[in-house]
Scaffold this active site. Structure first.
Site, short mmCIF file in Angstrom:
data_model
loop_
_atom_site.label_atom_id
_atom_site.label_comp_id
_atom_site.label_asym_id
_atom_site.label_seq_id
_atom_site.Cartn_x
_atom_site.Cartn_y
_atom_site.Cartn_z
N HIS A 1 -3.34 -5.63 0.99
CA HIS A 1 -2.64 -5.90 2.25
C HIS A 1 -2.61 -7.40 2.57
O HIS A 1 -3.52 -7.90 3.24
CB HIS A 1 -3.34 -5.18 3.40
CG HIS A 1 -3.18 -3.70 3.41
ND1 HIS A 1 -2.22 -3.07 4.16
CD2 HIS A 1 -3.88 -2.73 2.78
CE1 HIS A 1 -2.33 -1.76 4.00
NE2 HIS A 1 -3.33 -1.52 3.16
N GLU B 1 -0.86 -8.86 4.75
CA GLU B 1 -0.73 -9.03 6.20
C GLU B 1 -2.09 -8.95 6.90
O GLU B 1 -2.22 -9.39 8.06
CB GLU B 1 0.24 -8.00 6.77
CG GLU B 1 -0.30 -6.59 6.99
CD GLU B 1 -0.44 -5.75 5.73
OE1 GLU B 1 -0.81 -4.57 5.85
OE2 GLU B 1 -0.18 -6.28 4.62
N CYS C 1 0.84 -1.20 0.00
CA CYS C 1 0.00 0.00 0.00
C CYS C 1 0.88 1.26 0.00
O CYS C 1 1.53 1.54 -0.99
CB CYS C 1 -0.98 -0.04 1.17
SG CYS C 1 -2.38 1.09 1.00
#
EC number: 6.3.5.3
Length: 222
Positions: free
Chosen positions: A194, A196, A86
């Protein structure tokens, strides 16, 4: 295996990225933006999402001038690995480590939702845990995720198999639905979604886990 996660003023995904690395088996060091050097023995640098320096001037533009980014540029120039997520992807383009730019979303609105991503290549340490053609669900959260590159750059990305992920339903106007790209040596990945945030079943999905496990497998010393 050792990972360094860079922390800028305004980063808000640094701890999430660190946890995803740790769960894959990495020892993680948090590195402040004013540091001039990366820790010794780092295998990969993670540049997290957020709003570095408040996104003033342009997303990632001020962060790209920070002392630690000079070290990140040197690290990648030596063939070191890096993952920018990002805002981290925006920083990688602002430093010139990756080509192109991230523009304001076509709809001029912040978008926060899980999207479908098509894995375009499994030929990298980041994506070898997937099969080309797989569709995975990964969250996005951005206002400036509209990837742009000129025709020549796009042609090179395609010819060199450097488009890592594309959107199945383009949310932001990105050229050719691009969600993530690889460097010429395939050791740097920048992506707007994302992974994660898709690394824990308790948070709603685990489609990002394969990325971190693939990294761990590739970077584990023989």
């Amino acid at each position: 295996m050792r990972a360094a996660v860079v922390v800028f003023p305004g980063s808000n995904c640094d701890r999430d990225l660190a946890v995803a690395f740790e769960q894959a088996g990495f020892d993680v060091s948090m590195v402040w933006h004013k540091d001039a050097d990366l820790p010794q023995g780092i295998d990969i640098v993670g540049i997290p999402g957020g709003f570095s320096y408040g996104d003033y001037l342009r997303c990632g533009a001020i962060a790209a001038q920070s002392p630690i980014c000079k070290a990140v540029v040197a690290h990648t120039a030596r063939g070191g690995y890096a993952l920018g997520v990002c805002n981290g992807f925006q920083v990688l383009t602002e430093t010139g480590i990756l080509p192109g730019a991230l523009l304001r979303n076509a709809g001029l609105k912040y978008i926060c939702k899980t999207v479908g991503l098509k894995v375009e290549t499994s030929n990298s340490v980041f994506t070898e845990g997937y099969n080309a053609g797989d569709v995975i669900g990964i969250p996005i959260a951005h206002h400036d995720g509209n990837y742009y590159a000129d025709d020549e750059t796009l042609a090179a990305l395609k010819a060199e198999d450097r488009i890592a992920f594309t959107y199945t339903d383009n949310p932001n106007g990105a050229r050719d639905d691009i969600a993530g790209i690889l460097s010429a040596n395939r050791r740097v990945l920048g992506m707007m979604p994302h992974p994660e945030r898709a690394a824990d079943a308790g948070h709603g999905g685990t489609d990002g886990v394969a990325l971190f496990r693939a990294l761990a497998g590739a970077l584990t010393p023989a």
